[in-house]
Each structure stands twice: as C-alpha cells, then as structure tokens.
Design an enzyme around this catalytic site. Structure first.
Site, short mmCIF file in Angstrom:
data_model
loop_
_atom_site.label_atom_id
_atom_site.label_comp_id
_atom_site.label_asym_id
_atom_site.label_seq_id
_atom_site.Cartn_x
_atom_site.Cartn_y
_atom_site.Cartn_z
CB SER A 246 6.87 8.15 29.57
OG SER A 246 7.42 9.29 28.98
CE LYS A 247 0.98 10.71 34.65
NZ LYS A 247 0.77 10.59 36.06
NE ARG A 248 10.65 13.18 28.33
CZ ARG A 248 11.08 12.34 27.38
NH1 ARG A 248 11.20 11.07 27.62
NH2 ARG A 248 11.39 12.80 26.19
#
Length: 475
Positions: A246-248
């Site tokens: 994910s973007k995290r």
RNA sequence: GGCCCCGUCGUCUAGUGGCCUAGGACGCCGCCCUCUCAAGGCGGAAGCGGCGGUUCGAACCCGCUCGGGGCUACCA
C-alpha cells in the site's frame, strides 16, 4: 509465430501499480517466450470509475517498460453491443434471467441474511419468476439487471497452470450480475466474451482473480463449450513484512519509480523475479534473456514482498551495463529539470561517465552532476559537509595552497592531482581531500575530485575555493 | 463468519525422498582496494512456522495446527 495469445487487461480506474506491471511483464514474457501474440485490452466496463487519464497512463507505462504490444489497445466499452448480444443469448438459453431487485432491496436483504448467519450473496428472488410476474415487474418501471444462473449443485473446477486443480462448490457461488440496469456489462461477462472473441489461449493474471475464474468459465462454457484457455494465477506482490502493498510503504505506482530514476529494463528485470526465479548465478538480465527462460509453470505459489533495496541494486547494475550514450539520454531530463534544456552536451557526457560506476538511480546521477551545472549564485554547500570542512586539520593552509595551485598549474587532470600539495602540509588525502570535495562539489562525497575540477574549469574552481576561504574567515 | 489459495535465511529465490552438515542473490557485518562516496574483490552471520504420521531415510509425501493472503459487489 505460435498460436499462443495472451493479453494484459487492466481496468483504467487508478494508477498502474506494481502488481499490474508485474502481470503485464509476465504476459509479455510468455508471449515472447512462445513466439505468441501480446494483446492489450482496457477493461473499462465500470463507466463510473474508468477515466481516460488512467487509460493513458496504462499505455504510457506499458510503452515505457518496453513491452511492445502486438494487438490493441482494445476498449471493452466499444464492444458493449457484443456483450449485450452475448447476454441475450444466455437469457434465451436459460442460463441467465432478468432480475428486478433494486440496489436498496438487495442491500437490505443481504444485511438480514448476514444477521441470521447466512452468506450474504444474492438470494435468488427473481431466479424463477413466472412470465406474468416478470411482466408486472417490468410495467412497474423497475430497473432490470441480467443475472447468470449459477448451478445449485456439483463443483466447479479447473486446472491452473501454476496451482494445479482449483475447485469450489457451486452452492457457494450466488447468481451474479451480467448486465447492469444502464446496459453496461459487468467484468465477468465482458472478460469471458472478449477472451473468447480475441482467441486468448493463456490467461495470466493475479491471484486475486482466482475465485472469479469459476464464474467466467461458466459463462464461456454456456457460450461456447469447445474452447477453454489455460489459466495461470500468479502470487500477489506484498509490501514489506508480507502485508498488503500500500501507499504507506512508499511508491506503488510505476510512474513514481520512473520519476525516481529507475530504468525500465531494471524494473522489468526486478518484476520478473518477483514470484518467479531461476535464481542461480547471474540475476541481471535483459528482457530478451528473461523471455527465453520464462515459463508460467515455473511461477511460484507464495506471495512475494517488494524489496526496494534489491530493485535499487539491480538498477545500479543496469546503469553500469548501459552504453554511455544511452545513459546520457536517460539522465538528461533529470538534469534539465533543474538546469534547463540548454545543457552543455560534452560536459554532461563527461559527468555521466564519471557517475556511471557509482550511481544507483538516474536521480542520483543528476544530483552528483549538479555542481557542474550550478552557476555560482545557485551553488550551495551541504551543511553536514561544511561542518566536516570546518573540522579539517590546517584547513586555512590547505585552501590557500590549493587556490595558489589552481591559479597557476597547467589545466590537465594529471596536474590537478592535489595529493602533491599534501605532503608539505603533512596531511593525508583521506583526511584532507574531503574538504576540497566540499568546496568544489558542495558535498564531501561525490564524483572523483581531480576530474571534477578539470570539468568545472579554472575560473569557477578558484571562485568556489575563495568563497569557502572567505566563509571560513567570517566565522 | 463462509469459500479458496499460500508457508525455505530479514527479503527474492534454488530445491519435487538419500547428491542438503539446505545452494545463489539483495541487505547486513568484517577485511582488501582506494583522492571522497561508490563500484569491485575476499570472507562471515542468518532459514526449511509448529506438532504428529508414512519411510531404512523427509525441506520435499499425508494429517492436524498455527500464521499470512485473496474472494465473498450492479469493482476488476
């Protein structure tokens, strides 16, 4: 050319993430390995979520990666009539039926079913409506969706090229929508029909689609019982630690990696080895080499975590392999971004040559070359490096000696070997030279010093040395 | 919850019953080389999720268990 036909068929509903790219790479690799055909198909059946920007981005990324498309891009939205005709065929044969339930009714009943512990799928309310009731519903002006009639008993199974036999009880698969009230087809239908029409022989895609395969296969069989493609479901790409990517975890869109200075050939090389591996000896390979060795049956079963450090290493290796002129072309836009398009070509080439052996990304190279293009008013010194300069032993004497030398010496790399100045001052290159790197390059780490000074030229070199001397005197 | 899939160093992987005291790569640590930083060379630490079977013998076969992931939409 073999009769193998594969397709990369993303939905244009967001950016091209690494998982999409890996699927594209596997399909392309398989097409090239078998001498087959690589088709690009945009699955824009969800009209509300599809955008032309995303569609454009898909094509840009595929092109950037160097995955040459043999056919397409085809837009599913341009084939809706064909999808609707196929759906009508299914209705006529009793494999599909009209459903008059509204979205609200569906949601409400699903909630109730879930509350009473039942699975939340479609309850079959309109599955066996008699003609009179159907006519009544229609006259009420209710929305009409077309649903596929799923078998109530038995199992659906197919042999997956990477996983072997995959099977599920039909009783766990509810009737699903084929055509929405607005007339647009849903993924299952469009996917089945287009694969059939485009004579796709091998469907290579992410494991997230493995369960939908039973539904797609059921549609295909109802439409044409004689042809079935090979399905190969590849493991998903995970983030660090095995969690969902994910973007995290940083960049997940391919364009972000392109902009961060990764080479497409490194990207393809790295992605190819995520979920597949020969992993014996050299791992640095061109697309052609990868294609010659790739086979879907060798794809792994387990999800693979994306490791930016290995990508970075691989990128460095590809930078080193690239012919200098090609590397210059690749680096140019990154330098031009800060210093404009009118770059001194010879200077750039010389700088890139010095940086090629020590960089991991194109951005890295541009940063290392920046001091050469910076005019005196924008030239800045890294603070940590300045601290090191200040702490250097006999720094005033050193600067004075280097200034004098640079003002008078012959301007050749050999004459610019500053080590000759160090002995009289009883300084060691290792301790003293970083200060000069800082004064000239703005950082105590960077391109080889003597070559760099040569490229910067006498005038700017002396100016930067004096600027350092003056700044030192002011403190 | 239900259904499906998966499980070898931190990470990517090789491995399909004896060749495994488990091989390679990234990363990490040390040494060498060196005008900085890299690159390069050499060496090192680090793994078969657990428990039971089957077998003369199991990383490989079976069962259970634990853990991870996916699907369960009028998204794809």
């Amino acid at each position: 050319m073999s009769d193998v036909r594969v397709r990369f068929s993303p939905a244009p509903t967001g950016f091209m993430h690494l998982g999409n790219a890996r699927t594209a790479v596997f399909n392309w690799l398989y097409a090239r390995h078998t001498g087959g055909t690589f088709v690009l198909r945009i699955e824009d059946t969800d009209v509300t979520r599809s955008t032309s920007e995303a569609e454009e981005q898909i094509q840009n990324v595929v092109r950037w990666l160097g995955l040459d498309v043999d056919e397409g891009p085809f837009l599913q939205s341009s084939r809706f009539d064909r999808h609707r005709a196929a759906a009508a065929e299914l209705v006529a044969a009793g494999n599909a039926y009209e459903c008059f339930c509204t979205k609200e009714e569906l949601d409400e009943r699903a909630r109730a079913m879930q509350a009473s512990g039942l699975p939340p799928g479609y309850d079959g309310a309109c599955r066996d409506l008699d003609p009179a009731t159907r006519e009544l519903r229609r006259s009420e002006g209710r929305p009409v969706t077309l649903r596929f009639r799923t078998p109530t008993e038995g199992r659906s199974s197919f042999v997956d090229a990477v996983r072997g036999e995959v099977s599920v009880a039909w009783s766990t698969v509810a009737d699903f929508v084929l055509i929405r009230p607005d007339g647009s087809p849903v993924f299952y239908l469009a996917n089945a029909v287009d694969d059939l029409d485009m004579r796709i022989t091998h469907v290579i895609r992410g494991e997230d689609l493995i369960d939908s395969t039973h539904r797609v296969l059921a549609i295909r069989r109802a439409l044409d019982p004689n042809r079935q493609p090979v399905y190969a479901h590849c493991p998903l790409i995970l983030g660090p630690g095995g969690a969902k990517l994910s973007k995290r975890h940083g960049a997940v869109s391919v364009e972000e990696y392109r902009d961060a200075g990764y080479l497409p050939q490194a990207m393809v090389n790295y992605l190819a080895f995520l979920g597949w591996g020969i992993a014996d000896g050299n791992e640095i390979m061109s697309g052609a080499e990868l294609a010659s060795r790739f086979d879907i049956v060798d794809v792994n079963h387990a999800g693979a975590a994306f490791d930016i450090q290995k990508l970075e290493w691989m990128n460095g290796e590809h930078i080193r392999m690239l012919p200098l002129d090609d590397l210059v072309v690749a680096v140019r836009p990154f330098v031009a971004k800060t210093f404009g398009e009118s770059l001194n070509a010879e200077l750039l080439r010389a700088a890139v040559e010095l940086a090629q052996s020590r960089a991991t990304t194109l951005v890295h190279i541009a940063e290392q070359c920046a001091f050469l293009f910076a005019t005196d008013d924008v030239f800045t010194i890294n603070e940590a490096s300045w601290e090191k300069l200040v702490a250097t032993d006999k720094i005033e004497d050193l600067l004075a000696a280097v200034i004098t030398h640079c003002e008078t010496c012959a301007w050749t790399i050999a004459d610019l070997d500053l080590r000759r100045l160090l002995d009289p001052l009883e300084l060691k290159p290792r301790k003293a030279l970083p200060a000069i790197y800082t004064a000239i390059e703005g950082s105590h780490t960077g391109l080889p010093l003597f070559e760099s000074i040569f490229l910067v030229g006498r005038e700017r070199t002396v100016a930067r040395l004096k600027a350092a001397r003056d700044r030192l005197a002011q403190r």
